[in-house]
Each structure stands twice: as structure tokens, then as C-alpha cells.
Scaffold this motif. Structure first.
Motif, PDB file in Angstrom:
ATOM      1  N   SER A  57     -13.108  17.421   0.629  1.00 25.61           N
ATOM      2  CA  SER A  57     -11.884  17.865  -0.688  1.00 25.61           C
ATOM      3  C   SER A  57     -12.515  18.503  -1.354  1.00 25.61           C
ATOM      4  O   SER A  57     -13.761  18.363  -2.082  1.00 25.61           O
ATOM      5  N   ILE A  85      -2.365  17.780   0.509  1.00 24.97           N
ATOM      6  CA  ILE A  85      -2.401  18.099  -1.600  1.00 24.97           C
ATOM      7  C   ILE A  85      -2.148  16.563  -2.221  1.00 24.97           C
ATOM      8  O   ILE A  85      -0.846  16.243  -1.731  1.00 24.97           O
ATOM      9  N   ALA A 121      -7.165  19.206  -3.038  1.00 22.20           N
ATOM     10  CA  ALA A 121      -6.578  19.350  -1.746  1.00 22.20           C
ATOM     11  C   ALA A 121      -7.656  18.376  -0.763  1.00 22.20           C
ATOM     12  O   ALA A 121      -9.111  18.566  -1.361  1.00 22.20           O
TER      13      ALA A 121
END
Length: 725
Positions: free
Chosen positions: A187, A678, A719
Motif C-alpha cells: 500500500s 482505494i 491504494a
């Protein structure tokens, strides 16, 4: 609060001015795992009473455990973007964790077991794969390849030992699989360049006989605080982690499991900003040096399980070794732009534990769990504090050794399928010894060194009685009474009281748990009352031997704590889950005269530091199937804390931090073994304080007076990519 270094500086400054001016690793399956490539509705979430746990060191569902307990699955942790136990506290009723540095965390459950400095033994026990961790700094460490976190509220001393008077937190890593499996999670979020990468691989070397698991992870972020004096980030954080497990089944039901880990943690050392009050959310830190700290954690443990058929028993042996080394090379000890005081230091912690346990079926209605336990803890700490204008230096060395011996047992009686009575008892003997010395020099002149030794012994009994009634396979109620205690400790060699005794709590609790017949609704609730004695509370300052001031930890008085907790999961349709919890805790000092007797000061409030009366969370996950294997999950949630008392030594006016609510959201697309999300955390950009010290502390230390605060993280948007094969 970082009072150790602060008051070390104050002691030196005050001298200078006149003169110069247990356990078992769970092997239950991951309750949220689904087969790769299969799109399903939301997985079981926090609050689901059918998750399998080992709260009583036996595999049971939460519905069968007569303890207020919460289980957070590894998948839920990933979906919520949770990377440490401290962050996971927002999903757990009654659990309150605050932190003001990479190696420091303040933790309590239901207002019981508050730990504000790392030299005080924890009041809430933290266990990694059933192995006790004797310091709250582990709460900030990264979570890597986690199966679940179990949080047990109320005293757990009968099964888990001393220092669990508030409760116990057990972090359980995934066990090796009998099929080859790989997982990954990556991430990135901004604006502070928060990056996370982790991966694990698991599989058999010899199927059904030898399996292994290996996991590694990296996390870093710049943080949201800025050192405007040096033009650098004030609260960066970086971790690298490695852990692994070997599971060996040589024959039958004999199982040997070996776990090992190594964590590197680099971050900021109490990055307090000078603020004008509890609504001045300044992110400007003005230290003369970066004030960094580095920790290295490592450990290995082994567990052997074997049946003893002749006595219808299962024998378990656990042994472990854990180590922590910390170094703070250069810290601004006055927290301000004027270069008055500097500090540097090192510390180390070594822990060895051994436990044996025998789980026996005595008959159709009776069973027992008995065991023996031993631990050895050794600590060493060095601190050098300098008052620069006076050319004054103070050197402090402290070393402690602690041996704990325990015998425990619980008898489980089930006269029918509807009733259970469990009676447990644990005896602990603790022997702690401390050696320390303090030397002070002004220029070339050196004052006589102060050398002290101290010893603290305690013998404690921790009983627990619970009565459970299963009204049906869906509904149960229970009532329990239990006692827990925390061991005492030592102050600096120059303190007016060298040692303080442990504190204890009796907890009375009634609860109920329910799962609907269609498994779409689950609920647990409880009410509790804590009679908390000899509270090891907010550390303070007192006159030091030889002059000046010194920080002291002490038994501040008695506390009454009562309240209620509610936790639920609802699935209105198969693809939609709603889960959340709410907690009310009324925790108040009823007698603070011991604090006044030692310090000569009074407290401005009967509230406990950083403890909110109200807290809770609410999350919704809705999954939209897309084709045969793909799905889209929409997540929204809020976590909240009520108003809290700041760290304060003010005698008349308490400083209250405002309550706050944080909104988090995510959109997750799943396709076969891949997952793309997201997310946004603190979506509404809420300002709040993680930690706060009112200015009286600095005034008493003879330092430039100002309130100090650490502001919580701002909005992060990012994300995440995950996979499982």
C-alpha cells in the motif's frame, strides 16, 4: 509522557541553578479466509461470536467463553488498514491505547492497568503467540501475517499470570499450511508518503510432517509533524520485520512448533510541540536535534504438545527467549528552541519464560487445566543528561532482575449441557532486585556518586470463578468474579521512595452473548464493576536526595471503575455486514491521599489520564458481485473517543482534551486471488491530540513553561494491492 528524561533534566537544572546560577498458540483456522478465486459476501468481522479463540487456552467459539472478549481477524486488520495493536484498539470495546513515541505506549482496559511510563510493569498483558511481552512498547510494533488478535477484558491472572489485572491481548500469527500458499500486501498513501509492503509464503517440506512459514514486511512514513527549527520531519517512522514458523509432527498427535522474529523500529522520540492550549493543534516541533530513537526486537520460542492417553490428558511445554535493545543518540530534553538540555541513552530488556501445562478430561462432566510457570526478566538502562549553559552532566545507570514463579489450575464442571462452573486459582511469587547509581559533574568537578540497591518481593493469589448458563445453542449468560494484580517497581536512586508496591483489582461482571439461528445477527454485552486498589498512577516529581527534583512512580490511591460494553454484528443480506461496539467506563479516583503524602501536591481531577468515558466504532461493508469471480466491496466506518484528561500536575485546573470521531472509507475490488483497494483514513481531516502534557510539569522542572502536545494523523488517501495464491 516522556517524564524520565524530562525530570532527569530538571534534576540537573535544579542543582545547577543554585550552584551556578503462557501459554498456547491457537491453531484454529483463520475465520475470515475464503478460497482463492471465490467471490463471497463480507467475511466475519469484529463482533462475530462464532469466531474460534483460545481465550481459556482451549479452542472455543466466543459464544462459549464466559469472558468479555473480542477477536479481530487478520483479514479485518488488513481491510481496516491496521498495522499495530495500538491501532487495533479502536475496534475493541474497553481497550484504550495512547502513544507519544515509537517505543512508548499507554494502555488500559476499562480504566484498569494504566501504564504511563515504560519502567512501570504493564497492567494489561500483551502476548505474542501466547508468549508474554513485559513492556508496552511492543504495542507499536508492526503486525505481520496475523491470524487474529484476541482481547480479553477483566483480570486474566488465573490463566495468564501477573500484570493482567486489566486484561490480556494475545496476538496470534498464522500457522504453516499443508498446501503451498503465498500472500502479499502493498500500500501507498499520502500526503506523508506512507508505504507498506509485506509478503509471506507457507507450505510443506514433508506433507503432514513438516511445514514452514516465512513472512517479511517493511513500513515507513514521514508523519504529519514538522521540525520547523531544523527543516525536517519531526515524526518519521520506519520498521522492518521478519518472522517465521516451523511445525513438526513426527508421529501421531505430537506437535513441535518453533517461532522466531526480528523487528527493527526507527522513529521519533516523543515529538511534542509547544502549544498554547488543548485546542491549539500545532504541528510545529522546535527541537534543536532530530530526537530519534531506534529499537531492535528479536526472539524465539518453542511449543511441544503431546497426548498422554493413560491419563486422558494433553501435555504442553512452552519455552521462549525475547530481547529488546533501544538507543536514543541525541534528544532535546527541554522540548523547545532554546538549547538548554540534551539527553542520550540506551536500554535493554531480556526475558526468558518456561511453562508446562496439563489439560485433563477427568470424566464426562469434569475437566482440569493445571500448570507451572517461570520467568526471568533482566533490564539495563543508561541515561546521560546535560545542561548546556551550566556545563553540568548527570549520568544514571539502572539495572533490574526479576524472577517470577507461578502455579495455576482451573477446574471446569459441566453438570449438564446447559451449565458450566469454572473455578481457577493462581499463585505467583515475584522477586525483583534493582541496582542503580547517579553521578553529577559540573565542569571538571564531580559530586559523590549515589549508589543504591533495592529488593521487592510479593506473594499473590489470583482467583477466578465463573458460572455459565446456555439457554440454547444461540444464547448464553455468565457471571464472574476475578482478582488480578500487577507487580511493583523501583524509582531512581535519588528518589525519596526507592520502590512502590503493586496494584490490584477485583472485577465483578455479568454478560450475555447471542447468535441468531440464521447466523445473521450476533450480540455480546456486559456490565462490570472494578474495585481497584493501590493504583500505580500518573508519575510525579519530588525532592531528590542531594538537591533538585526527581521523577517518581508511586501508588496514587484507589479507583472505582464501572460501566457497560456492547458489541454486535448484523448481516441484513448475505453481502452486507454491519459491525460495531460502544463502551461506557466511569473510572474515578476515590482516594488520592497516598499521592499527596509522597509529593505534597494534590490532583486537580479524579479522572484518569487519557481515559475517555465513552468510546466506540461502527463499520459497514457491502459486497457487490461482478460476474462469477469478481466483486466490489464498499466500506465506511467511524471510530470515536470521548473527552479525556491530559497529563497534568496542575493542582487546581484540569486540562481536558476534546473528544473526536474519525471517518474511514474504502472501495475494494476483488478478482480471483487479487485485491485492489482505494482508501481514505480520517477522511474529514479531524484534528485531535494523541498525547498532551500540561505546562505545570515544565514549570516544576525549572524549564521554560508551555503545554506540550502530539497531534494525531491527518487525512491519508492511498491504494492497497493484495494477493493470495
Amino acid at each position: 509522557m516522556r517524564l524520565r528524561t524530562l525530570f532527569a533534566a530538571s534534576t540537573a537544572l535544579a542543582l545547577a541553578l543554585p550552584a551556578v546560577t503462557h501459554a498456547q498458540v491457537a491453531e484454529a483456522p483463520d475465520a475470515t479466509d475464503t478460497a482463492p478465486g471465490k467471490a463471497t459476501g463480507p467475511a466475519p468481522q469484529t463482533g462475530d461470536q462464532e469466531i474460534v479463540v483460545t481465550a481459556r487456552k482451549r479452542a472455543e467459539t466466543l459464544l462459549d467463553v464466559p469472558i468479555a472478549a473480542t477477536a479481530i481477524s487478520g483479514n479485518t486488520l488488513t481491510e481496516r488498514g491496521i498495522n499495530s495493536v495500538r491501532e487495533a484498539a479502536t475496534l475493541t470495546p474497553g481497550l484504550n491505547i495512547t502513544s507519544d513515541g515509537s517505543g512508548r505506549a499507554f494502555v488500559s482496559i476499562r480504566g484498569v492497568g494504566v501504564t504511563l511510563v515504560q519502567s512501570v510493569q504493564p497492567g494489561v498483558g500483551l502476548f505474542i503467540n501466547g508468549i508474554y511481552q513485559p513492556n508496552t512498547s511492543y504495542l507499536n510494533n508492526p503486525l505481520l501475517d496475523i491470524d487474529r488478535i484476541e482481547v480479553l477484558r477483566g483480570p486474566q491472572g488465573t490463566l495468564y499470570g501477573k500484570n493482567t489485572l486489566g486484561g490480556a491481548i494475545n496476538v496470534i500469527t498464522r500457522q504453516p499450511s499443508n498446501e503451498v500458499e503465498a500472500r502479499g500486501n502493498f500500500s501507498f498513501a499520502g500526503p506523508d508518503d506512507s508505504f507498506l509492503a509485506s509478503a509471506s509464503v507457507s507450505g510443506p517440506i514433508i506433507k503432514d510432517v513438516l511445514q514452514v512459514r516465512l513472512a517479511a514486511g517493511h513500513r515507513q512514513q514521514d508523519g504529519f509533524l514538522r521540525n520547523t527549527l531544523l527543516g525536517i520531519d519531526a515524526s518519521p517512522f520506519k520498521t522492518d520485520s521478519l518472522n517465521g514458523t516451523i511445525r513438526f509432527v513426527p508421529t501421531g498427535d505430537v506437535v513441535l512448533t518453533i517461532n522466531g522474529y526480528y523487528d527493527w523500529v526507527k522513529g521519533a522520540n516523543t515529538p511534542y510541540a509547544r502549544v498554547t492550549g488543548p485546542t491549539n493543534y500545532s504541528r510545529s516541533v522546535q527541537f534543536n536535534v532530530p530526537s530519534r530513537v531506534e529499537y531492535r526486537y528479536r526472539g524465539v520460542n518453542a511449543r511441544l504438545e503431546t497426548p498422554i492417553d493413560a491419563i486422558n490428558s494433553k501435555f504442553t511445554f512452552v519455552g521462549s527467549y525475547d530481547a529488546r535493545n533501544g538507543v536514543s543518540p541525541n534528544t532535546d530534553a527541554d522540548f523547545g528552541p532554546v538549547d538548554l538540555a540534551r539527553a542520550n541513552g540506551t536500554d535493554k530488556l531480556r526475558t526468558k519464560t518456561v511453562e508446562t501445562r496439563l489439560d485433563t478430561e477427568i470424566g464426562t462432566t469434569l475437566s482440569s487445566l493445571i500448570g507451572l510457570f517461570y520467568s526471568r526478566e533482566e533490564t539495563g538502562a543508561f541515561d546521560r543528561t546535560r545542561i548546556l549553559p551550566a556545563n553540568l552532566t548527570r549520568l544514571t545507570n539502572n539495572a533490574t532482575k526479576a524472577d517470577t514463579y507461578a502455579a495455576f489450575g482451573t477446574l471446569f464442571w459441566k453438570p449438564s449441557t446447559a451449565w458450566e462452573v469454572a473455578l481457577g486459582l493462581r499463585y505467583d511469587h515475584e522477586d525483583r532486585r534493582a541496582d542503580g547509581n547517579v553521578s553529577i559533574s559540573v565542569g571538571a568537578a564531580t559530586l559523590p556518586t549515589t549508589v543504591t540497591t533495592a529488593q521487592l518481593k510479593s506473594d499473590q493469589v489470583q482467583p477466578r470463578l465463573s458460572v455459565t448458563r446456555h439457554w440454547s445453542s444461540q444464547l448464553m449468560t455468565y457471571a464472574s468474579v476475578a482478582r488480578g494484580y500487577r507487580g511493583g517497581g523501583f524509582n531512581a536512586p535519588t528518589a525519596p521512595i526507592r520502590q512502590y508496591k503493586g496494584d490490584s483489582a477485583w472485577t465483578y461482571e455479568v454478560g450475555t452473548k447471542y447468535v441468531s439461528p440464521d447466523r445473521k445477527f450476533s450480540l455480546s454485552g456486559d456490565v462490570f464493576y472494578n474495585d481497584y486498589s493501590d493504583y500505580i498512577g500518573l508519575n510525579s516529581i519530588a525532592p531528590a536526595a542531594g538537591g533538585g527534583l526527581v521523577t517518581v512512580d508511586l501508588n496514587s490511591g484507589d479507583i472505582e471503575s464501572y460501566g457497560a460494553e456492547l458489541e454486535a454484528t448484523l448481516r441484513p443480506v448475505s453481502n452486507w455486514s454491519i459491525n460495531g461496539s460502544v463502551t461506557y467506563v466511569h473510572a474515578r479516583l476515590t482516594d488520592s491521599s497516598p499521592y499527596t503524602l509522597v509529593t505534597g501536591r494534590r490532583l486537580s481531577s479524579d479522572r484518569l489520564t487519557f481515559q475517555p468515558d465513552w468510546s466506540g466504532n461502527l463499520y459497514s461493508d457491502y459486497t457487490i458481485p461482478i460476474g462469477n469471480t469478481d466483486s466490489l466491496m464498499l466500506t465506511g466506518g467511524v471510530t470515536f473517543k470521548g473527552s479525556r484528561l491530559a497529563g497534568t500536575l496542575n493542582e487546581t485546573t484540569p486540562t481536558i482534551l476534546k473528544g473526536y470521531a474519525l471517518v474511514n472509507t474504502a472501495i475494494t475490488y476483488r478478482s480471483g486471488p487479487l485485491e485492489l483497494a482505494i482508501f481514505a483514513n480520517n477522511l474529514l481531516q479531524k484534528d485531535y491530540f494523541d498525547a498532551y502534557i500540561e505546562k505545570t510539569t515544565l514549570q516544576l522542572a525549572g524549564l521554560p513553561a508551555s503545554d506540550l502536545g502530539i497531534i494525531g494523523d491527518r487525512r491519508r488517501i492511498g491504494a492497497r494491492l493484495g494477493f493470495r495464491f
